[in-house]
Scaffold this motif. Structure first.
Motif, PDB file in Angstrom:
ATOM      1  N   UNK A 338       0.976  -1.251  -0.007  1.00 58.90           N
ATOM      2  CA  UNK A 338       0.071  -0.198  -0.049  1.00 58.90           C
ATOM      3  C   UNK A 338       0.867   1.357   0.114  1.00 58.90           C
ATOM      4  N   UNK A 339       0.912   2.085  -1.094  1.00 55.66           N
ATOM      5  CA  UNK A 339       1.432   3.118  -1.214  1.00 55.66           C
ATOM      6  C   UNK A 339       0.582   4.519  -0.901  1.00 55.66           C
ATOM      7  N   UNK A 377       7.096  14.578  -6.543  1.00 57.20           N
ATOM      8  CA  UNK A 377       8.581  15.196  -6.460  1.00 57.20           C
ATOM      9  C   UNK A 377       9.509  13.764  -6.354  1.00 57.20           C
ATOM     10  N   UNK A 378       8.876  12.664  -6.308  1.00 55.22           N
ATOM     11  CA  UNK A 378       9.796  11.484  -6.191  1.00 55.22           C
ATOM     12  C   UNK A 378      10.314  11.306  -4.755  1.00 55.22           C
ATOM     13  N   UNK A 379       9.836  11.657  -3.726  1.00 54.71           N
ATOM     14  CA  UNK A 379      10.263  11.413  -2.294  1.00 54.71           C
ATOM     15  C   UNK A 379       9.796  10.025  -2.000  1.00 54.71           C
ATOM     16  N   UNK A 380      10.930   9.548  -1.226  1.00 54.64           N
ATOM     17  CA  UNK A 380      10.671   8.008  -0.898  1.00 54.64           C
ATOM     18  C   UNK A 380      10.462   7.001  -1.995  1.00 54.64           C
ATOM     19  N   UNK A 381      10.992   7.253  -3.224  1.00 54.75           N
ATOM     20  CA  UNK A 381      10.649   6.295  -4.061  1.00 54.75           C
ATOM     21  C   UNK A 381      11.456   5.111  -4.017  1.00 54.75           C
ATOM     22  N   UNK A 382      12.668   5.245  -3.462  1.00 58.73           N
ATOM     23  CA  UNK A 382      13.841   4.111  -3.312  1.00 58.73           C
ATOM     24  C   UNK A 382      13.117   3.189  -2.267  1.00 58.73           C
ATOM     25  N   UNK A 383      11.922   3.527  -1.494  1.00 57.99           N
ATOM     26  CA  UNK A 383      11.492   2.562  -0.536  1.00 57.99           C
ATOM     27  C   UNK A 383      10.596   1.593  -1.295  1.00 57.99           C
ATOM     28  N   UNK A 384      10.016   2.047  -2.515  1.00 54.09           N
ATOM     29  CA  UNK A 384       9.060   0.882  -3.168  1.00 54.09           C
ATOM     30  C   UNK A 384       9.875  -0.436  -3.525  1.00 54.09           C
ATOM     31  N   UNK A 385      10.782  -0.406  -3.951  1.00 53.57           N
ATOM     32  CA  UNK A 385      11.302  -1.713  -4.315  1.00 53.57           C
ATOM     33  C   UNK A 385      11.573  -2.578  -3.137  1.00 53.57           C
TER      34      UNK A 385
END
Length: 484
Positions: A338-339, A377-385
């Protein structure tokens, strides 16, 4: 006997020979017959799809109810009445298939041919075979002719149903429909069930056999991620941000995306296949046909995916739509992440209320990893993977029979099932019959209440993780027999 290797060596959804032998000896000890022990998987095999098409008010919904054997499709004596759910499961002569009712669209009298063609095309595209319904009393109209052109272009196997043939006198009308060039017209009365058996036999010949379940059997290949959520929640923006370029049309107008768009994207050092889907709208029958199919396609995207990333707009209160979309993903048996989008646009007060809403409304997916992101803004995208990887790992987790039964033994000793009617049902033993999602079969001496099953699921999660995956638990009860 060591069972630790099973996690790697076992075939998906099967027990390996050593596990199976152990399982059978447990079963024999507890007095279960071979008939009780069927572990076959029914839930998540993709079924062949039959699209029921025809102009409004030819009796499509009545026919769908007749085929599925229960009254679920809304029927009213006026055209264009259809419901939120568009696909139903049916069985005929032991074969299971999915029926998609392509009703549910208001017709714009001006562009009638264009509208009808667009709707039918979308429905036919997602189907393996087409059931074309014509009102035998009215005969073929211009609208029918326009639809037939679409059906022919699609090249799908088609069965022609002449509906509203209530007696021998109307059968002559049905025979006129040979002229449509779709082969033999099957005279049927959807209302009374007359002729429906012959029609379904013809449908079975047109439909392919249910394809074997192929999830995860394909070695290699990018993992498939469905991006789902209600319209305008930012799915396309998220996809563009993840891809690092503009790949999908983004517009302030909700519902710009109509088709699922498959994109191969590099993320976290791996290639993923992202499926962006049109947002699901709330009252499907009140919206234009394209949105009705958007919901159909979201379920088609879930069928193709392994993990669903459900995007929720955290700046607005959780809507009934959000919970419905989550239910779709859970029912489809997919891993779930859930994002929460637009996290950076929230003040402290909204954050407080959002936490309360999540506690209340998302109880059904407390096990899903949560990520707070900003598609803009792309914030916290690295947490998705990492979240997706965690969910997939949970989805594929397998517990050996020995481990599971040690756990169940302790659980039953510490927390026995409540006594009901003077009896106390006990879990005798269990096995994990499948993965993707994990599927457990428990064998018991009596009926286990839903509350106790939920308790077992909760404890299974505490003990073994299963983060980000639904769990299915079915219970087999030992039939009463005299034991020596």
């Amino acid at each position: 006997m060591s069972n630790e290797h099973v996690a790697d060596g076992a075939d998906h959804g099967e027990l390996d020979p050593a596990e199976y032998a152990e399982f059978m000896s447990l079963a024999a000890e507890e007095g279960f017959d071979a008939d009780d022990l069927d572990l076959a998987e029914h839930e998540h095999v993709p079924l062949p799809v039959l699209a029921v098409v025809g102009r409004p008010n030819v009796g499509k919904s009545t026919l769908v109810n007749r085929i599925i054997g229960r009254r679920e499709a809304v029927v009213e004596d006026k055209p264009g009445v259809t419901r939120d759910r568009v696909s139903y499961e049916a069985t005929w002569n032991g074969r299971r298939f999915k029926v998609v009712d392509t009703g549910g669209w208001e017709i714009d009298v001006l562009g009638i041919d264009a509208m009808v063609a667009a709707q039918a095309e979308l429905g036919i595209e997602t189907a393996d075979a087409v059931l074309f319904v014509v009102d035998a009393n009215v005969g073929a109209t211009d609208t029918d002719e326009a639809l037939i052109k679409v059906v022919r272009r699609a090249g799908k196997p088609t069965v022609l149903c002449a509906n509203k043939v209530d007696g021998p006198s109307s059968e002559a009308e049905a025979s006129y429909l040979w002229s449509l060039g779709l082969g033999e017209p099957y005279p049927v009365s959807a209302l009374h069930g007359r002729g429906s058996g012959d029609l379904l036999d013809a449908v079975m010949e047109a439909l392919p056999e249910a394809p074997p379940q192929t999830f995860g059997v394909t070695v290699g290949g990018p993992r498939r991620v469905a991006l789902i959520g209600r319209p305008n929640v930012g799915k396309s923006s998220l996809l563009n941000k993840v891809a690092g370029e503009e790949r999908v049309v983004v517009n302030e107008l909700a519902g710009t995306t109509r088709d699922p768009v498959d994109e191969l994207i590099q993320l976290g050092g791996k290639t993923w296949k992202f499926i962006d889907t049109a947002g699901i709208r709330r009252r499907v029958h009140l919206t234009s046909g394209a949105d009705f199919y958007a919901s159909l396609r979201t379920s088609a995207a879930l069928d193709k995916a392994e993990v669903a990333v459900i995007l929720i707009d955290s700046s607005e209160p959780l809507a009934e739509q959000d919970t419905r979309i989550i239910s779709m993903a859970v029912e489809a048996g997919r891993a779930v992440v859930v994002a929460y989008n637009k996290w950076d646009q929230m003040d402290e007060e909204r954050r407080y209320y959002l936490e309360r809403e999540i506690e209340q409304d998302l109880v059904q997916v407390q096990w899903a990893p949560r990520v707070n992101v900003s598609a803009l803004t792309g914030r916290h995208m690295e947490k998705l993977v990492p979240a997706i990887e965690t969910a997939l790992a949970g989805w594929e987790t397998r517990i050996s029979t020995a481990k599971l039964n040690a756990f169940l033994g302790e659980l039953v000793a510490a927390h026995p099932h409540p006594i009901r009617g003077g009896k106390q049902p006990r879990i005798l033993f269990g096995t994990q019959a499948g993965t993707r999602p994990p599927r457990f079969v428990l064998f018991a001496s009596g009926f286990l209440e839903a509350g106790y099953r939920r308790f077992v699921e909760r404890r299974l999660r505490e003990e073994f993780g299963f983060v980000g995956t639904p769990i299915s638990i079915s219970v087999r009860v030992r039939e009463k027999r005299k034991r020596k």
